[in-house]
Design an enzyme around this catalytic site. Structure first.
Site, short mmCIF file in Angstrom:
data_model
loop_
_atom_site.label_atom_id
_atom_site.label_comp_id
_atom_site.label_asym_id
_atom_site.label_seq_id
_atom_site.Cartn_x
_atom_site.Cartn_y
_atom_site.Cartn_z
N ASP A 18 74.92 34.86 -56.25
CA ASP A 18 73.96 33.82 -56.58
C ASP A 18 73.66 33.97 -58.07
OD1 ASP A 18 71.84 32.12 -56.97
OD2 ASP A 18 70.68 32.81 -55.26
N LYS A 37 71.14 19.75 -67.97
CA LYS A 37 72.49 19.47 -68.44
C LYS A 37 72.52 19.22 -69.95
CE LYS A 37 74.76 20.15 -64.70
NZ LYS A 37 75.75 21.26 -64.61
N VAL A 63 80.90 12.10 -59.52
CA VAL A 63 81.98 12.80 -58.84
C VAL A 63 81.57 12.96 -57.38
CG1 VAL A 63 83.48 14.82 -58.79
CG2 VAL A 63 82.46 14.08 -60.96
N ASN A 74 80.74 26.82 -63.40
CA ASN A 74 80.71 25.61 -62.58
C ASN A 74 79.48 25.53 -61.69
OD1 ASN A 74 81.94 23.29 -60.96
ND2 ASN A 74 81.73 24.89 -59.41
N TYR A 127 66.84 17.50 -63.97
CA TYR A 127 68.29 17.71 -63.92
C TYR A 127 68.93 17.35 -65.25
CZ TYR A 127 73.20 17.18 -62.76
OH TYR A 127 74.58 17.28 -62.76
#
Length: 259
Positions: free
Chosen positions: A64, A162, A191, A91, A158
């Site tokens: 984690d 990013k 995606v 990722n 979010y």
């Protein structure tokens, strides 16, 4: 690809989606893999599939990335044959919720910040010094998002995480400019993976609605770009790639065909 043969590639969040697709394509290119995820059973299944299909070495580990101590211990205790990591693919990441900021759940914010930002930092901090120590032509590939370029409603935190990935990538590229290490930030748009299922806390119908009326990218599209960047000649650094479906302009501007 000969340039990737026997390279050691560390991929976080590799139990599915983009991480798994990257693992498969790197394996097809002859690389050796260290793949990690929070659920060891899932990542071990991926490892078994890849070993059988591509006959390459794969080390599957439970991790984690939010847990700094666990990250440090895992990297410090890697088997001797796996310590010379050539490529790091950061990722592991997630989105939680689509609430307005003033109505959001702090627990969702913490999960996104701890995974998308702090987890990426923890792994980078442990692995880049090893790249320098072993004098490899190292490469850090971060999976960012178009959300890090332009914000959209319901995605405030979010998008902020990013945006952090973008600036961490840019800053690291400056920090290692006098070394052989390259830094790439891949910024995908829509995606179709389990991303939206996680964002909507397991609500499959809401997740399906996100992609209705548009042909989204798939995990393999992003893996193609990741491996392309990694396989460029050592003097070529692909700094940033932004990729969207044809009918998406930004996170909030999407054309969908009506039924």
């Amino acid at each position: 690809m000969k340039i990737l043969k026997d390279k050691i590639v560390f991929i976080s969040g590799a139990s599915g989606g983009i991480g798994k697709a990257c693992a498969e394509l790197f394996a097809k290119s002859g690389a050796k893999l260290i793949i990690s995820a929070r659920t060891v059973e899932k990542v071990q299944e991926v490892a078994n599939e890849i070993k059988e299909k591509y006959q390459t070495d794969v080390l599957a580990l439970q991790l984690d990335v939010q847990d700094k101590k666990a990250v440090n211990e895992l990297i410090d205790t890697l088997p001797l044959d796996w310590q010379k990591i050539d490529i790091l693919v950061n990722n592991a990441g997630l989105a939680r919720g689509m609430d307005k900021l003033h109505e959001g759940e702090p627990e969702d914010w913490e999960a996104m910040i701890d995974t998308n930002v702090k987890g990426l930092l923890y792994l980078t901090r442990k692995i880049v010094p090893r790249m320098l120590e072993h004098n490899v032509n190292g490469h850090v590939i971060n999976i960012g998002s178009t959300a890090g370029i332009i914000a959209y409603p319901g995605g405030t935190v979010y998008c902020a995480t990013k945006a952090a990935v973008k600036f961490i990538s840019d800053g690291l590229r400056m920090d290692v400019v006098d070394t052989p290490i390259r830094v790439t930030n891949i910024q995908p748009g829509m995606v179709e993976t389990n991303f939206s299922v996680v964002r909507f806390h397991g609500n499959q119908q809401k997740a399906d609605n996100v992609y209705e009326g548009i042909e989204p990218l798939v995990a393999e599209d992003i893996a193609d770009i990741v491996v392309y960047a990694a396989s460029a000649p050592a003097h070529v650094q692909i700094c940033e790639v932004t990729v969207t479906p044809t009918h998406q302009a930004t996170g909030g501007i999407v054309h969908k065909e009506k039924k």
